[in-house]
Write a protein that holds these residues in place. Structure first.
Motif, PDB file in Angstrom:
ATOM      1  N   ARG A   1       0.833  -1.211   0.000  1.00 42.81           N
ATOM      2  CA  ARG A   1       0.000   0.000   0.000  1.00 42.81           C
ATOM      3  C   ARG A   1       0.863   1.254   0.000  1.00 42.81           C
ATOM      4  N   VAL A   2       1.892   1.243   0.822  1.00 38.25           N
ATOM      5  CA  VAL A   2       2.788   2.400   0.853  1.00 38.25           C
ATOM      6  C   VAL A   2       3.450   2.590  -0.508  1.00 38.25           C
ATOM      7  N   PHE A   3       3.909   1.494  -1.110  1.00 40.86           N
ATOM      8  CA  PHE A   3       4.632   1.574  -2.383  1.00 40.86           C
ATOM      9  C   PHE A   3       3.728   2.072  -3.507  1.00 40.86           C
ATOM     10  N   TYR A   4       2.567   1.460  -3.671  1.00 40.76           N
ATOM     11  CA  TYR A   4       1.727   1.842  -4.806  1.00 40.76           C
ATOM     12  C   TYR A   4       1.058   3.199  -4.599  1.00 40.76           C
ATOM     13  N   THR A   5       0.833   3.588  -3.362  1.00 38.00           N
ATOM     14  CA  THR A   5       0.370   4.954  -3.133  1.00 38.00           C
ATOM     15  C   THR A   5       1.482   5.935  -3.467  1.00 38.00           C
ATOM     16  N   ALA A   6       2.729   5.557  -3.187  1.00 37.56           N
ATOM     17  CA  ALA A   6       3.859   6.395  -3.598  1.00 37.56           C
ATOM     18  C   ALA A   6       3.925   6.494  -5.117  1.00 37.56           C
ATOM     19  N   MET A   7       3.710   5.388  -5.816  1.00 38.68           N
ATOM     20  CA  MET A   7       3.672   5.423  -7.278  1.00 38.68           C
ATOM     21  C   MET A   7       2.578   6.376  -7.754  1.00 38.68           C
ATOM     22  N   TYR A   8       1.419   6.294  -7.134  1.00 39.26           N
ATOM     23  CA  TYR A   8       0.291   7.169  -7.478  1.00 39.26           C
ATOM     24  C   TYR A   8       0.659   8.636  -7.265  1.00 39.26           C
ATOM     25  N   HIS A   9       1.212   8.947  -6.094  1.00 38.85           N
ATOM     26  CA  HIS A   9       1.579  10.337  -5.812  1.00 38.85           C
ATOM     27  C   HIS A   9       2.671  10.843  -6.756  1.00 38.85           C
ATOM     28  N   ALA A  10       3.580   9.961  -7.147  1.00 33.60           N
ATOM     29  CA  ALA A  10       4.662  10.379  -8.044  1.00 33.60           C
ATOM     30  C   ALA A  10       4.156  10.687  -9.449  1.00 33.60           C
ATOM     31  N   MET A  11       2.914  10.304  -9.732  1.00 31.82           N
ATOM     32  CA  MET A  11       2.349  10.523 -11.063  1.00 31.82           C
ATOM     33  C   MET A  11       1.224  11.551 -11.065  1.00 31.82           C
ATOM     34  N   LEU A  12       1.122  12.347 -10.004  1.00 28.51           N
ATOM     35  CA  LEU A  12       0.119  13.404  -9.955  1.00 28.51           C
ATOM     36  C   LEU A  12       0.635  14.704 -10.569  1.00 28.51           C
ATOM     37  N   ALA A  13       1.927  14.884 -10.598  1.00 33.85           N
ATOM     38  CA  ALA A  13       2.533  16.093 -11.171  1.00 33.85           C
ATOM     39  C   ALA A  13       3.868  15.681 -11.799  1.00 33.85           C
ATOM     40  N   PRO A  14       4.325  16.470 -12.776  1.00 40.05           N
ATOM     41  CA  PRO A  14       3.759  17.672 -13.400  1.00 40.05           C
ATOM     42  C   PRO A  14       2.421  17.398 -14.087  1.00 40.05           C
TER      43      PRO A  14
ATOM     44  N   ASN B   1       3.061  17.063 -25.387  1.00 37.92           N
ATOM     45  CA  ASN B   1       2.243  17.676 -24.350  1.00 37.92           C
ATOM     46  C   ASN B   1       3.087  18.675 -23.575  1.00 37.92           C
ATOM     47  N   TYR B   2       2.515  19.845 -23.350  1.00 36.81           N
ATOM     48  CA  TYR B   2       3.171  20.897 -22.567  1.00 36.81           C
ATOM     49  C   TYR B   2       2.719  20.754 -21.118  1.00 36.81           C
ATOM     50  N   TYR B   3       3.688  20.771 -20.203  1.00 32.17           N
ATOM     51  CA  TYR B   3       3.404  20.523 -18.787  1.00 32.17           C
ATOM     52  C   TYR B   3       3.715  21.752 -17.929  1.00 32.17           C
ATOM     53  N   THR B   4       3.052  21.814 -16.785  1.00 31.21           N
ATOM     54  CA  THR B   4       3.358  22.807 -15.771  1.00 31.21           C
ATOM     55  C   THR B   4       3.407  22.115 -14.415  1.00 31.21           C
ATOM     56  N   VAL B   5       3.631  22.892 -13.353  1.00 29.65           N
ATOM     57  CA  VAL B   5       3.784  22.405 -11.973  1.00 29.65           C
ATOM     58  C   VAL B   5       5.038  21.525 -11.873  1.00 29.65           C
ATOM     59  N   PHE B   6       6.189  22.164 -12.029  1.00 31.10           N
ATOM     60  CA  PHE B   6       7.483  21.499 -11.858  1.00 31.10           C
ATOM     61  C   PHE B   6       8.113  21.978 -10.557  1.00 31.10           C
ATOM     62  N   SER B   7       8.060  21.147  -9.537  1.00 28.91           N
ATOM     63  CA  SER B   7       8.659  21.479  -8.243  1.00 28.91           C
ATOM     64  C   SER B   7      10.121  21.036  -8.258  1.00 28.91           C
TER      65      SER B   7
END
Length: 856
Positions: A338-351, A375-381
């Motif tokens: 759960r921790v791993f795949y939620t991390a995968m999910y969060h890592a794919m929310l941005a940019p 595709n042009y992207y924004t939200v680069f932290s």
């Protein structure tokens, strides 16, 4: 031509689609819990979103405060409505644009009146889906999304006053907005606002599955009768339905125009089939999540207390019944997954995708541009994500990485600078350095070449040769000098030096030898802030080290979101040079040990970013993220494994507060993903990934070239400790290295890591260490000019070398620039009023920069 490009894009994603369908049908979304990180200081949101989507449709429960950056916090019990844009894990609030809120009864326009209580037991969230119940109105709300469209489903109780409130004033400062009724099924509008992004445009177009019987447009919270359109800074609206039971609303957004929003809407959601959209979102997430398959999971070490949320119920007995058997222990493998795949999910929310379906987007110059074939992207932290997020995507999402770089180059053309922290159509200039540079270099070094390399190379050099943010001082003095209008000076020097090292690597790959020599020297400028006497990165004031000095003090004048401890080892490009400056491996290891074991407390400015402490190691903020891996350069690499184990177990869990600090657009999660695989690249641009401590019995990384890397850990099974590496095999042969090269990953293979309970230092001593070294003697550190503390006049000044090797010191006292023909320093200099002393250090014909001290 466009059709051809579209076919190419489809083909590039086909491999993963085929891979996902060919393997046993595993639903990876069931391992994702979007509520992880919504508590504590994670700053994530639980709503409906597609991978890297423009649309982030989510509930808004908190309007202000640092822990309201995403618009949602798990501890809240009031919901204001559901807006269409959200930021994941940032430390600054913005977005939450165009709020929709279903209500019943007489329409209200103040958020304190239309908001509703909701209960956690009625909330559900999974990738691409969110559900809740509004207790005040007895309304069920479901949300799903495509890349650019959000779909709401409201189930109303029986009523003739079923409303949807649309609030364009919600959240940040509105500079202009308008809304218009098209017919009894459609509305459109625009919201222009000022927040973290100084000038953000969101156009929207909404269609409803049933006709609304009436509507009202409110200006300054007062309904204006008989109007179909209104404009202003406080525009709201209600749509009212007559006992509709279920209403589905689909909303397209665009930065370009309402027409663009309509195109997005009609292209991506042509009907009102909520289930179809939800199912498609789930399928899209499964394709992305299945790029890495993990099985099994290492349990927490029995050598320490279980982390919060993972206490072992087997040790607990009912107080009412002492004879009751212990409950079954938790399934640690499932928790880890759960921790791993939620991390995968969060890592794919941005940019986030920012162009419409026709390729149009609003650029940093405020004009409308066309993204041709990408595709042009924004939200680069980028200050955060260059460390692990982008290296991860260089492995599992190379096509998208090329689009990121094309976006960087478009941003550079439109705004005259590679991105620092772009948000919507604005550059926020948040954080320090220009870390689009390591992202570009790391991608190019690892074979991603589908972008204009010459343009990128010119843009990188241009970015670091501008005269802002202390760069002029950095180039002229070899460090960012302390000044009234300059902050974070030590951190800037270190980050700039890393960026310069990256440019040197690019120059080397392109055969630009002259540039290579220039930038590889600049990659050593960290030495000018390293005080060899105390072993800390320290600011300079008037030629001397800044005093008084407390390494535990958080002072934004000198360090960004940290103190001297947390930035002390920020030289990932030259670890071996840093070891030499410490006087050898033992001294370096001792200082590194002290970082993790000190019992000192933080002093100075209180910053909520500095969390997840082990000693002065702060996992909740990014400058610490590579530090545990530095033990791999010492004689005790088992300590890398020891501290990785602690970080895994103490700072990541599957509860709402399961992230120890801000998620930061994927970096906190990407660190976990890479480290849980047992791989970490401490300096993007290097080819070596350090081998750490894999957390799963088996992990399979599916590559875009059709190959796969399989990583196994013999100790990652339930009930066994696996803190320490005992040995490593690669492709069934002994692998006598603590690292693996990128080519080995790209070519696929089998990496076996054998782990056990106790350190095996004998085996570790024979392991080949990773390398991180800039050639010696490229620069000579600047000398230090210090006023000596004497009991009686005359006051004297000393000049000392700041190098581990012998230097000759030359100086002047008349304000002229010293050369090798100037006086050689041999003893303290009597200080006279108004004197200016300038000094250089020279070694093997190489001179330092001039150190200047003026005494009034």
């Amino acid at each position: 031509m466009r059709l051809f490009r579209a076919v190419i894009f489809t083909a590039s994603t086909l491999a993963f689609t085929l891979h996902a369908s060919a393997q046993k049908k595993q639903d990876y979304t069931k391992f994702v819990d979007p509520f992880i990180g919504t508590g504590g200081h994670g700053h994530t949101y639980p709503g409906a979103v597609m991978p890297f989507g423009m649309m982030q449709l989510s509930p808004d429960t908190r309007l202000t405060g640092w822990d309201g950056c995403s618009g949602y916090h798990y501890t809240d019990s009031l919901v204001y409505g559901f807006s269409h844009t959200h930021l994941s894990g940032t430390g600054v609030p913005d977005y939450c644009d165009v709020l929709f809120m279903p209500t019943t009864g007489q329409p209200q326009f103040k958020n304190t009146e239309y908001r509703s209580i909701f209960q956690k037991k009625n909330e559900e969230a999974s990738p691409g889906y969110y559900k809740t119940h509004l207790d005040k109105y007895d309304i069920d709300v479901e949300l799903t999304a495509t890349t650019r469209v959000g779909v709401h489903k409201y189930n109303f109780p029986s009523t003739k006053q079923a409303n949807i409130i649309i609030d364009l004033q919600h959240r940040d400062q509105v500079t202009n907005s308008w809304i218009e009724v098209i017919n009894d099924h459609e509305i459109r509008g625009m919201r222009q606002s000022k927040g973290w992004a100084k000038d953000q445009y969101v156009y929207f177009y909404a269609k409803f599955s049933k006709p609304f019987k009436t509507y009202g447009i409110a200006v300054n919270d007062a309904v204006k009768d008989g109007i179909k359109k209104a404009e202003g800074k406080n525009i709201k609206m209600f749509l009212q339905f007559d006992d509709p039971n279920e209403v589905i609303s689909k909303v397209g957004i665009s930065s370009v125009s309402a027409e663009g929003a309509l195109k997005n809407l009609d292209k991506e959601v042509p009907d009102f089939d909520f289930k179809r959209v939800e199912k498609a979102a789930k399928a899209a997430w499964n394709v992305e999540l299945s790029k890495i398959e993990v099985e099994g999971g290492a349990p927490p070490s029995n050598q320490r207390t279980m982390p919060p949320g993972m206490a072992d119920p087997a040790m607990q007995r009912s107080k009412a019944d002492k004879t009751k058997k212990p409950v079954a222990p938790p399934d640690y493998a499932k928790i880890k997954q759960r921790v791993f795949y939620t991390a995968m999910y969060h890592a794919m929310l941005a940019p986030n995708v920012y162009n419409d379906v026709d390729g149009q987007y609003r650029g940093l110059d405020g004009r409308i541009h066309y993204a041709d074939g990408f595709n042009y992207y924004t939200v680069f932290s980028l200050w955060d994500t260059y460390r692990a997020e982008h290296p991860l995507l260089n492995i599992i999402d190379r096509k998208r990485t090329a689009d990121f770089i094309k976006s960087f180059l478009a941003i550079n053309r439109e705004g005259g600078l590679l991105p620092i922290w772009p948000l919507a159509s604005d550059e926020t200039y948040c954080m320090i350095g220009n870390h689009a540079i390591p992202v570009i270099v790391d991608a190019y070094a690892k074979g991603i070449r589908d972008f204009d390399v010459k343009e990128a190379y010119a843009a990188m050099k241009s970015a670091v040769n501008k005269n802002h943010f202390g760069l002029e001082s950095y180039r002229n003095s070899g460090y960012v000098a302390t000044a009234k209008d300059e902050t974070e000076v030590v951190s800037k020097t270190l980050e700039y030096a890393f960026d310069d090292w990256c440019i040197a690597q690019m120059a080397k790959m392109l055969g630009e030898q002259k540039d290579y020599q220039t930038y590889i020297k600049r990659g050593q400028y960290w030495k000018n802030n390293f005080n060899k006497q105390n072993g800390f990165m320290q600011a300079r004031v008037n030629g001397a080290w800044k005093t008084p000095f407390d390494p535990n003090e958080v002072d934004q004048k000198f360090y960004v979101e940290g103190n001297a401890w947390q930035y002390n080892f920020h030289v990932p490009q030259d670890v071996e040079g840093m070891i030499k400056s410490y006087g050898g491996t033992d001294n370096f290891a001792a200082k590194l040990d002290e970082l993790f074991t000190t019992t000192a407390k933080l002093t100075g400015t209180e910053l909520p970013d500095i969390t997840g402490l082990i000693g002065m190691y702060a996992h909740g903020n990014e400058p610490s993220h590579h530090l545990a891996y530095l033990f791999n350069f010492t004689n005790t690499p088992d300590k890398t494994q020891l501290y990785l184990n602690r970080i895994f177990n103490e700072f990541y869990n599957d509860k709402p507060d399961g992230l120890t600090g801000n998620e930061d657009c994927g970096q906190m999660s990407a660190w976990y993903i890479m480290s849980a695989l047992g791989l970490y690249n401490i300096a993007p641009g290097q080819q070596q990934y350090q081998i750490g401590l894999p957390q799963f019995a088996k992990a399979v990384v599916h590559l875009e070239n059709g190959k796969k890397l399989t990583i196994t850990n013999s100790g990652a099974v339930a009930g066994r400790d696996n803190i320490y590496v005992q040995g490593i095999n690669f492709n069934k042969k002994s692998h006598n290295k603590l690292y693996i090269n990128h080519d080995d990953i790209a070519n696929g293979g089998d990496l076996e890591v054998f782990t056990g309970r106790l350190p095996n230092r004998m085996a570790m001593q024979d392991m080949e260490r990773p390398t991180s070294k800039i050639a010696d003697n490229l620069i000579v550190p600047n000398p230090v000019i210090t006023v000596l503390q004497t009991l009686v006049p005359p006051t004297q000044v000393s000049i000392t070398a700041n190098d581990v090797e012998e230097n000759v010191l030359y100086y002047t006292t008349d304000g002229t620039t010293p050369t090798t023909a100037s006086a050689v320093y041999s003893k303290p200099i009597p200080l006279a009023a108004g004197m200016t002393i300038k000094a250089i250090a020279v070694k093997n014909g190489v001179s330092s920069f001039v150190t200047t001290a003026t005494f009034k």
